[in-house]
Design an enzyme around this catalytic site. Structure first.
Site, PDB file in Angstrom:
ATOM      1  N   GLU A 100       0.799  -1.211   0.000  1.00  0.00           N
ATOM      2  CA  GLU A 100       0.000   0.000   0.000  1.00  0.00           C
ATOM      3  C   GLU A 100       0.842   1.277   0.000  1.00  0.00           C
ATOM      4  OE1 GLU A 100      -3.333   0.567  -0.175  1.00  0.00           O
ATOM      5  OE2 GLU A 100      -3.628  -1.570  -0.547  1.00  0.00           O
ATOM      6  N   SER A 489     -42.033 -36.701  37.909  1.00  0.00           N
ATOM      7  CA  SER A 489     -41.381 -37.265  39.095  1.00  0.00           C
ATOM      8  C   SER A 489     -40.144 -36.509  39.529  1.00  0.00           C
ATOM      9  CB  SER A 489     -41.008 -38.728  38.828  1.00  0.00           C
ATOM     10  OG  SER A 489     -42.177 -39.496  38.607  1.00  0.00           O
TER      11      SER A 489
END
Length: 805
Positions: A100, A489
């Site tokens: 860049e 239960s």
């Protein structure tokens, strides 16, 4: 002005026309310089202040993570993780600069050599090149538009010079590396590294670094997810620049060129805790407003990554195991494919197009059938691999492969199906011995059953795992927090615990015999029955819980009284509004959420204290400052005690019997541990399946059922559905945890007659028998805690049928 003699002579020798032209040129030049100077001053006065750079506060998403730092989710418009320049690998910095702005460290904002080169190439008909420096890109990204106009370019140059005067090179590069957009909603290289490769920047290879460094120029064009070949070409350019600028050696360049990159699969969703993430997100918005999506707040939950992953895996495997026992419902869809004689590329394109509208899943893999016969199916996964299914892998779908199969059921070329990898034994493996035991593919389907798992530390309430459903994408409903389901239960230990305070001890004998009770106002009659219609006669309290006897639970509530029992449940954290005001309470007809039931069982695990669930441990801002911290676990005092220590101890011994000889003995057998406690639960017609249990360090509850209450199947139960999920989760949760010693008996309880008994009953004065005679004991005659209560009203005629163990 005194000019040198030679200059004066040359000037005199010039013709008047030449003198005039030179004068005009000098005037124009001076005017141009003056105009540029004025323009610079005018434009400079319009330039924005650099506060956005000197006080950089990027939009950072709301992050939610586990206690050990594993990310759960991000919420926000931009995926960004700000990283100081000192923590960004030098290799990545140099790679970006190589491609860049290779002269970044030497220029002062404008690379005049680059500008000259670009102008020369443009003038000579070459390819137009950009000459923007890193500094110019920072100026443009923060302050300017992307429109190519002389005015914008002029401002960009001036801003770049000003930025270079104000900030250091490292500060400028830090801004760039954190702000730049890199595709896939990733802003900055830290986010891009995670999104594209699923790893931090520090773990990137040279080849991966080059791939990312090539993105800033045009992240849409060179996106490796959507344009792999373009991304590859851009990567090679970056690698060449890295070599030419001395960032890497020739051997590194050669190795990087040959490295095959593995992008993060879209199916790799990371840690699955979507229901928790959504719960936390809503809480954060309610507390801080919608600005939380950009403030960079980090929420650290109490979840443990390994526990959460194990919980999700166990729940999903358990649900799929149940679904494999259900009839095959047919393909999800049927798509038109080119004939088998068509070119392979054309078929592949058609398959990709056909599956585009269907969601893949990392466990229930999306596939389409390429060819099908009663003896063999060839299917292609959405990811491109082909799978061949034969023999036992087709057992479930035999009917769908017959020539005359119903249209909705038929499997044929173009049918969209699901495949799941299962152990070879489950897939009906008939391969040779060398491959036997390897995972194999079987045809599956998206299940319509749901499940939930929640686990917490019983001493602090800190949640360790939370799975609110089978799949968050298809159902956001959080079953851990919001599913009010009959407990069956699983509530019996709480009822037995209440009975202990009314003179019933583990050695008390209760008659497991049929009961016929008159309905309210003489309407009808109710006959509570055991799940298997078996009645074993006299049983001790310990034996009755291990065998999950319904008639015994009814007799216990008859003794204790309905209102005292409900009050006891409230002490354990259950919502009284969800509990019935009649004897059906004994069969678990009341509703409870998995989280509430886990809280209740935690009381027994910790010795009798109330615990409040804790999910959020702390919140920090973008700078790491703590803005919220959960308080320490409450001190266990009389103020926080829910039940007596001796009650928790004796109830725990009853739950240990369930895992030793009762309906949950499979847990001890498979985990090879004696320090496990718990109870199965199955409601009427197996609509809900539960297992609630604990180890001294973790309490875990599992539930399974349909969102619209319907039977799971005549032979299904909590022991067959929820317990296996519990076991698989606890296998991970207890990995490396040494066996816990047997708990010491607290004050007020001792051994007598071979079992535990409250010390005031050591002489045998506790309730010795229940239901052995026609007349029942009168409530209140045996313990002061039940004094004054009238006999309970008879239940109405609409009571549910028996619950199962």
């Amino acid at each position: 002005m005194n000019l040198p003699t030679r200059v004066r002579l040359r000037w005199r020798n010039l013709s008047p026309a030449t003198r005039l032209a030179l004068g005009l040129a000098c005037g124009l030049g001076a005017g141009a310089v003056l105009a540029i100077a004025v323009a610079v001053q005018l434009v400079r006065s319009e330039l924005p202040r650099l506060d956005a750079l000197t006080n950089y506060q990027p939009l950072q998403p709301l992050r939610i993570e586990t206690a050990d730092g594993v990310e759960i989710a991000q919420f926000g418009p931009e995926r960004r993780h700000f990283t100081p320049i000192g923590q960004i690998p030098r290799l990545l910095q140099d790679a970006v600069l190589a491609v860049e702005d290779s002269r970044f460290r030497s220029h002062r904002g404008i690379d005049w050599k680059g500008v000259a080169r670009a102008l020369f190439k443009a003038a000579t008909g070459g390819r137009l090149e950009g000459a923007s420096t890193i500094t110019q890109q920072v100026a443009r990204n923060f302050y300017l538009s992307n429109r190519r106009t002389p005015e914008r370019k002029f401002k960009e140059v001036l801003l770049s010079v000003e930025i270079e005067r104000t900030l250091s090179k490292d500060q400028i590069l830090e801004l760039y590396l954190n702000q730049i957009y890199l595709g896939q909603r990733a802003y900055g290289f830290a986010a891009a590294s995670e999104i594209y490769f699923g790893k931090p920047m520090s773990a990137l290879s040279v080849a991966e670094t080059a791939m990312l460094a090539g993105l800033p120029q045009n992240p849409a064009w060179a996106n490796p997810v959507t344009h792999a070949e373009r991304a590859r070409q851009r990567q090679l350019i970056v690698l060449r620049r890295m070599l030419d600028t001395g960032v890497i050696t020739d051997s590194q360049w050669q190795a990087a060129r040959g490295e095959k990159l593995a992008l993060r699969s879209p199916l790799r969703a990371g840690l699955h805790a979507e229901h928790v993430a959504e719960l936390v997100r809503r809480w954060m918005v309610e507390r801080y407003g919608t600005e939380v999506y950009g403030r960079g707040l980090r929420v650290t939950t109490t979840l443990r990554a390994a526990d959460q992953a194990a919980a999700w895996e166990a729940l999903r495997r358990g649900v799929l195991a149940y679904d494999r026992r259900q009839p095959f419902g047919g393909p999800e869809d049927t798509e038109d494919l080119p004939p088998p004689s068509a070119p392979a590329a054309e078929i592949d394109r058609a398959i990709a197009l056909a599956l585009r509208e269907h969601r893949d899943d990392e466990m229930l893999r999306l596939a389409i059938i390429v060819s099908a016969s009663p003896s063999e199916v060839v299917a292609q996964l959405a990811s491109g691999e082909q799978v061949r299914l034969t023999a036992g892998a087709l057992h479930r779908v035999r009917a769908a492969l017959q020539p005359r199969a119903r249209r909705q059921l038929a499997l044929q070329r173009g049918s969209v199906i699901r495949l799941v990898q299962a152990p070879a034994a489950e897939a009906g493996d008939r391969r040779d011995d060398a491959r036997r035991g390897q995972p194999d593919w079987v045809i599956a389907q998206w299940p319509d059953v749901q499940a939930a798992l929640v686990a917490l530390d019983p001493t602090s309430g800190r949640l360790r795992a939370w799975v609110g459903g089978f799949d968050f994408a298809t159902s956001h409903f959080d079953h851990v927090l919001r599913a009010q389901r009959q407990s069956g239960s699983a509530i019996k230990p709480l009822l037995y615990s209440a009975a202990l305070e009314h003179g019933v001890m583990p050695d008390t004998v209760i008659n497991d015999a049929e009961l016929t009770l008159a309905g309210a106002s003489g309407e009808g009659a109710w006959q509570p029955r055991n799940h298997d219609d078996r009645y074993d006669g006299p049983l001790t309290l310990r034996e009755a819980l291990a065998r999950s006897k319904n008639t015994v639970s009814v007799r216990l509530i008859q003794l204790v009284g309905i209102q005292p029992t409900r009050a006891w449940l409230q002490r354990l954290g259950l919502d009284l509004q969800q509990q019935p005001d009649n004897l059906t309470l004994a069969l678990g007809s009341g509703s409870v959420t998995p989280l509430r039931l886990a809280q209740a069982y935690a009381v027994y695990a910790n010795g009798g204290w109330r615990v409040d669930p804790v999910l959020i441990d702390r919140i920090t801002d973008a700078r790491g400052q703590v803005v919220y911290q959960a308080g320490p676990a409450p001190t266990m005092t009389d103020d926080t005690r829910a039940i007596p220590a001796r009650n928790a101890f004796v109830t725990g011994s009853l739950l240990a019997e369930v895992t030793r000889t009762g309906t949950a003995a499979r847990a001890r057998r498979e985990l090879a541990r004696d320090d496990l406690y718990g109870k199965t639960g199955t409601t009427n017609d197996a609509v809900d399946a539960w297992f609630a249990g604990y180890h001294p360090t973790v309490t875990t509850v599992v539930w399974m059922g349909h969102d619209t209450p319907t039977s799971l199947g005549e032979r299904e139960s909590g022991g067959g559905l929820a317990l296996p999920i519990w076991i698989e989760y606890m296998r991970q949760a207890l990995a490396g945890v040494p066996p816990s010693p047997s708990p010491l008996a607290p004050d007020g309880v001792q051994r007598a007659g071979g079992d535990w008994v409250y010390e005031e009953y050591a002489d045998g004065s506790y309730v010795r028998q229940i239901g052995m005679h026609a007349a029942m004991p009168t409530p209140g005659a045996l313990a002061s805690t039940s004094a004054g209560h009238a006999p309970p009203p008879a239940p109405g005629g609409s009571a549910p049928a028996p619950s199962s163990p």
